[in-house]
Design a protein around this motif. Structure first.
Motif, PDB file in Angstrom:
ATOM      1  N   SER A 198       0.798  -1.223   0.000  1.00  0.00           N
ATOM      2  CA  SER A 198       0.000   0.000   0.000  1.00  0.00           C
ATOM      3  C   SER A 198       0.830   1.271   0.000  1.00  0.00           C
ATOM      4  O   SER A 198       0.288   2.355  -0.207  1.00  0.00           O
ATOM      5  CB  SER A 198      -0.914   0.002   1.228  1.00  0.00           C
ATOM      6  OG  SER A 198      -0.132   0.054   2.414  1.00  0.00           O
TER       7      SER A 198
ATOM      8  N   VAL B  80      -3.940   5.763  -1.621  1.00  0.00           N
ATOM      9  CA  VAL B  80      -5.114   5.324  -0.884  1.00  0.00           C
ATOM     10  C   VAL B  80      -4.908   5.628   0.597  1.00  0.00           C
ATOM     11  O   VAL B  80      -3.784   5.573   1.109  1.00  0.00           O
ATOM     12  CB  VAL B  80      -5.352   3.805  -1.100  1.00  0.00           C
ATOM     13  CG1 VAL B  80      -4.179   2.981  -0.572  1.00  0.00           C
ATOM     14  CG2 VAL B  80      -6.648   3.357  -0.451  1.00  0.00           C
TER      15      VAL B  80
ATOM     16  N   GLN C  93     -12.543  13.103   0.546  1.00  0.00           N
ATOM     17  CA  GLN C  93     -13.298  13.044  -0.702  1.00  0.00           C
ATOM     18  C   GLN C  93     -12.920  14.149  -1.682  1.00  0.00           C
ATOM     19  O   GLN C  93     -12.718  13.894  -2.872  1.00  0.00           O
ATOM     20  CB  GLN C  93     -14.806  13.120  -0.401  1.00  0.00           C
ATOM     21  CG  GLN C  93     -15.359  11.877   0.277  1.00  0.00           C
ATOM     22  CD  GLN C  93     -16.831  12.017   0.610  1.00  0.00           C
ATOM     23  OE1 GLN C  93     -17.369  13.124   0.742  1.00  0.00           O
ATOM     24  NE2 GLN C  93     -17.512  10.884   0.756  1.00  0.00           N
TER      25      GLN C  93
ATOM     26  N   TYR D 108     -16.279   3.537   6.054  1.00  0.00           N
ATOM     27  CA  TYR D 108     -16.035   2.806   4.801  1.00  0.00           C
ATOM     28  C   TYR D 108     -14.947   3.464   3.967  1.00  0.00           C
ATOM     29  O   TYR D 108     -14.221   2.784   3.234  1.00  0.00           O
ATOM     30  CB  TYR D 108     -17.336   2.681   4.003  1.00  0.00           C
ATOM     31  CG  TYR D 108     -18.288   1.673   4.603  1.00  0.00           C
ATOM     32  CD1 TYR D 108     -17.948   0.323   4.663  1.00  0.00           C
ATOM     33  CD2 TYR D 108     -19.521   2.064   5.130  1.00  0.00           C
ATOM     34  CE1 TYR D 108     -18.805  -0.611   5.234  1.00  0.00           C
ATOM     35  CE2 TYR D 108     -20.384   1.140   5.700  1.00  0.00           C
ATOM     36  CZ  TYR D 108     -20.015  -0.192   5.750  1.00  0.00           C
ATOM     37  OH  TYR D 108     -20.857  -1.124   6.313  1.00  0.00           O
ATOM     38  N   ARG D 109     -14.827   4.793   4.109  1.00  0.00           N
ATOM     39  CA  ARG D 109     -13.740   5.493   3.393  1.00  0.00           C
ATOM     40  C   ARG D 109     -12.376   5.055   3.948  1.00  0.00           C
ATOM     41  O   ARG D 109     -11.427   4.844   3.183  1.00  0.00           O
ATOM     42  CB  ARG D 109     -13.912   7.003   3.570  1.00  0.00           C
ATOM     43  CG  ARG D 109     -12.959   7.835   2.715  1.00  0.00           C
ATOM     44  CD  ARG D 109     -13.482   7.976   1.311  1.00  0.00           C
ATOM     45  NE  ARG D 109     -12.503   8.587   0.421  1.00  0.00           N
ATOM     46  CZ  ARG D 109     -12.763   8.943  -0.823  1.00  0.00           C
ATOM     47  NH1 ARG D 109     -13.961   8.732  -1.345  1.00  0.00           N
ATOM     48  NH2 ARG D 109     -11.828   9.477  -1.582  1.00  0.00           N
TER      49      ARG D 109
ATOM     50  N   GLN E 209     -11.806   2.207   5.497  1.00  0.00           N
ATOM     51  CA  GLN E 209     -11.660   0.760   5.403  1.00  0.00           C
ATOM     52  C   GLN E 209     -11.193   0.274   4.028  1.00  0.00           C
ATOM     53  O   GLN E 209     -11.102  -0.929   3.807  1.00  0.00           O
ATOM     54  CB  GLN E 209     -12.987   0.081   5.732  1.00  0.00           C
ATOM     55  CG  GLN E 209     -13.206  -0.174   7.206  1.00  0.00           C
ATOM     56  CD  GLN E 209     -12.317  -1.282   7.749  1.00  0.00           C
ATOM     57  OE1 GLN E 209     -11.318  -1.014   8.391  1.00  0.00           O
ATOM     58  NE2 GLN E 209     -12.685  -2.521   7.474  1.00  0.00           N
ATOM     59  N   ARG E 210     -10.876   1.190   3.136  1.00  0.00           N
ATOM     60  CA  ARG E 210     -10.437   0.758   1.804  1.00  0.00           C
ATOM     61  C   ARG E 210      -9.126  -0.029   1.871  1.00  0.00           C
ATOM     62  O   ARG E 210      -8.888  -0.933   1.095  1.00  0.00           O
ATOM     63  CB  ARG E 210     -10.262   1.974   0.885  1.00  0.00           C
ATOM     64  CG  ARG E 210     -11.578   2.588   0.453  1.00  0.00           C
ATOM     65  CD  ARG E 210     -11.376   3.658  -0.587  1.00  0.00           C
ATOM     66  NE  ARG E 210     -12.658   4.198  -1.025  1.00  0.00           N
ATOM     67  CZ  ARG E 210     -12.784   5.176  -1.925  1.00  0.00           C
ATOM     68  NH1 ARG E 210     -11.702   5.715  -2.475  1.00  0.00           N
ATOM     69  NH2 ARG E 210     -13.980   5.613  -2.262  1.00  0.00           N
ATOM     70  N   MET E 211      -8.245   0.353   2.788  1.00  0.00           N
ATOM     71  CA  MET E 211      -6.980  -0.366   2.946  1.00  0.00           C
ATOM     72  C   MET E 211      -6.701  -0.570   4.430  1.00  0.00           C
ATOM     73  O   MET E 211      -5.852   0.085   5.015  1.00  0.00           O
ATOM     74  CB  MET E 211      -5.836   0.398   2.279  1.00  0.00           C
ATOM     75  CG  MET E 211      -4.560  -0.421   2.138  1.00  0.00           C
ATOM     76  SD  MET E 211      -4.809  -1.818   1.056  1.00  0.00           S
ATOM     77  CE  MET E 211      -3.408  -2.832   1.490  1.00  0.00           C
TER      78      MET E 211
END
Length: 572
Positions: A275, A280, A376, A418-419, A421-423
């Motif tokens: 990552s 991200v 965002q 959720y934003r 939790q992407r990685m």
């Protein structure tokens, strides 16, 4: 031998002479001009013979000798071709009558060159001696027999030995502990680097670099440079202090600093490396003390942003009323007590680098909304402002809380969750990788030795086994603290940490707190409640080894609430 033979011999000797010889009669005509004179003057013998001396060499001075009838000894002159000579001129007599004069001269051009060269060599020698004497490096030189030749003032300051103690003495004279490296150089003809030894009457600890002195292909001696180990240690400490001061704006650690080879740790490291260069947001999850910040540093240093700032923010440690202004900045006059010029937030401060948001679960709902906008839209609005400011900082967040539960309870925004939790990367607890305890212990002992000036080299297998039986609520941070306490209790000469050096560690969790009984006759309800609350906080901190996150979890309150209660009851 007849006169003819004598003449032949005299002519041969004169022609073979290295000195130039010129003879003239009383009228100044040249009657003798040997081969050496021809070579020095550049005039052929044929041209010179029978010619008047002033036509050929007007500066010879031979006519002055004939006139004065006095000799001239060791006179310097230079021929038109640039040759310098030293000449002696004398009158020639026959039966008390001056019949001419002659001059014998030597070419001094080469002598002058050699003298100049010797002068240059002397200057170089003086310059070299000056450099050695003025050097801050302690220097020692011995000859091919191993006897002291040169030491400088820096050497005397370091060892306490003077020239009278060293010059002309054997190479081992200055050694208190160790072997003479000068003699090893003379025996092998090789250089040696960073050899530890003790020198002088005070047994000064030094590192020695020695090299052979080669001249004309022959070994002529050895030169050594001594470094004070105590100075090197002080420089190392100063470097470490400097790194600590820069820690908030510079990522200090890399993946090489993450110690351990367990499978659980290896998986987390592979995810983090994967990552590092992806654009991200990363969420580091794991109990307090597992090393989430270490991972954040390593990810930053493995990314293309490593040459930009690394800004660390502990969201739980900043008061809730200030968290938004600290993260996003504020405009002038935004609130009372604010800087009248306004202030950049930490997101702007991070610029093109990385911002590490530790304990992100402690952010207020309002701050969570602004953070979501940053993630965002890549922009912030300062407190009290309306203008959007673009930000390019990469976000690495960390938490030890179950965010899923916080989402269900409505204390953490679902869209932000959720934003983030992407990685997600989970850093394993120490209880999940107990096979790393020996390697971690060895790593921490090196750091503790440097900090406390000790020399504990290893930890015994029984001690490692004892540590492996503990449940480690404080994780790796607690292991480092326990090892530090053990080193302090060890004797200065002890090298191996044994089980008996370690504090008592319980295999199971301690018994719950026994609350104080109420005594409403002497204290009111509020005083009793405050007393019990303070006891509960102190007990939680004690059983969690001072780990505030674990203590908050034990008390089933948020970390921010724990900080507030500690402040309320003046608990350090």
């Amino acid at each position: 031998m007849n006169k003819k033979s004598n003449k032949i011999i005299n002519d041969l000797v004169i022609e073979a002479a290295n000195d130039g010889i010129i003879a003239v009669d009383q009228n100044g005509k040249i009657v003798l001009f040997n081969k050496a004179a021809s070579l020095m003057t550049g005039i052929s013998q044929k041209k010179a013979m029978k010619a008047h001396v002033k036509e050929v060499l007007p500066e010879t001075g031979l006519m002055d000798v004939i006139a004065s009838k006095k000799r001239q000894v060791n006179q310097a002159m230079k021929f038109p071709n640039g040759i310098s000579i030293l000449t002696t001129r004398m009158p020639l007599y026959y039966e008390d009558q001056c019949i001419g004069a002659f001059s014998i001269f030597k070419d001094t051009t080469q002598i002058e060159k050699m003298a100049a060269k010797m002068t240059d060599l002397q200057r170089m020698k003086e310059m070299l001696e000056s450099i050695i004497q003025s050097s801050d490096e302690a220097i020692s030189v011995v000859d091919e027999k191993g006897n002291g030749m040169v030491i400088n003032p820096a050497y005397s300051r370091l060892t306490g030995l003077q020239e009278k103690d060293i010059i002309g003495k054997p190479a081992h004279t200055d050694i208190a502990e160790g072997s003479s490296m000068h003699m090893k150089v003379l025996e092998t003809g090789k250089s040696f680097r960073r050899v530890p030894m003790r020198v002088g009457p005070s047994h000064k600890e030094v590192l020695v670099n020695v090299s052979p002195i080669i001249a004309g292909g022959m070994l002529k001696g050895s030169v050594g440079i001594l470094q004070d180990v105590s100075e090197l240690r002080e420089l190392t400490k100063e470097l470490e202090r400097t790194r600590q001061r820069l820690r908030t704006l510079e990522a200090k650690y890399t993946f090489e600093d993450i110690v351990g080879k367990s499978e659980a740790l290896r998986v987390s490291i592979e995810q983090a490396k994967l990552s590092a260069d992806l654009p991200v947001t990363i969420l580091l999850r794991g109990d307090s003390g597992t090393g989430k910040e270490l991972f954040a540093h390593a990810i930053h240093n493995a990314s293309a942003r490593r040459y930009d700032k690394f800004v660390r923010v502990n969201c739980a440690a900043i008061p809730e009323t200030l968290i938004e202004s600290e993260l996003f900045g504020y405009e002038k006059g935004a609130f009372s007590g604010a800087d009248p010029r306004g202030k950049k937030g930490l997101f702007e401060e991070a610029a093109q680098g990385t911002i590490f948001l530790d304990e992100i679960g402690e952010l207020s709902f309002s701050a969570q909304s602004k953070l979501l906008r940053v993630l965002q839209e890549k922009e912030v609005v300062r407190v009290g402002g309306v203008k959007s400011i673009a930000v390019e900082a990469r976000v690495i967040a960390a938490t030890n809380q179950p965010l899923e539960k916080a989402v269900k309870e409505g204390t953490f925004r679902e869209d932000l969750y959720y934003r983030l939790q992407r990685m997600p990367i989970t850093v394993p607890s120490l209880s999940e990788r107990k096979e790393d305890i020996y390697e971690l212990s060895y790593y921490f002992l090196e750091r503790i030795n440097q900090e406390y000036g000790r020399s504990v080299t290893t930890i015994s297998p029984p001690a490692v086994s004892y540590l492996s039986g503990y449940y480690w609520p404080g994780n790796v941070r607690e292991l480092e603290n326990i090892l530090g306490r053990a080193v302090i209790t060890m004797g200065p000469q002890e090298k191996i940490m044994e089980k008996h050096h370690l504090p008592v560690l319980e295999a199971d969790k301690p018994a719950p707190l026994q609350m104080s009984a109420f005594n409403l006759q002497t204290e009111g309800l509020e005083e009793q409640v405050n007393k019990i609350e303070a006891e509960a906080v102190l007990h939680a901190l004690k059983i969690c080894g001072g780990n505030k996150t674990q203590a908050a979890r034990h008390l089933k309150i948020s970390l921010r609430t724990l900080y507030n209660k500690m402040q309320k009851h003046k608990i350090e």
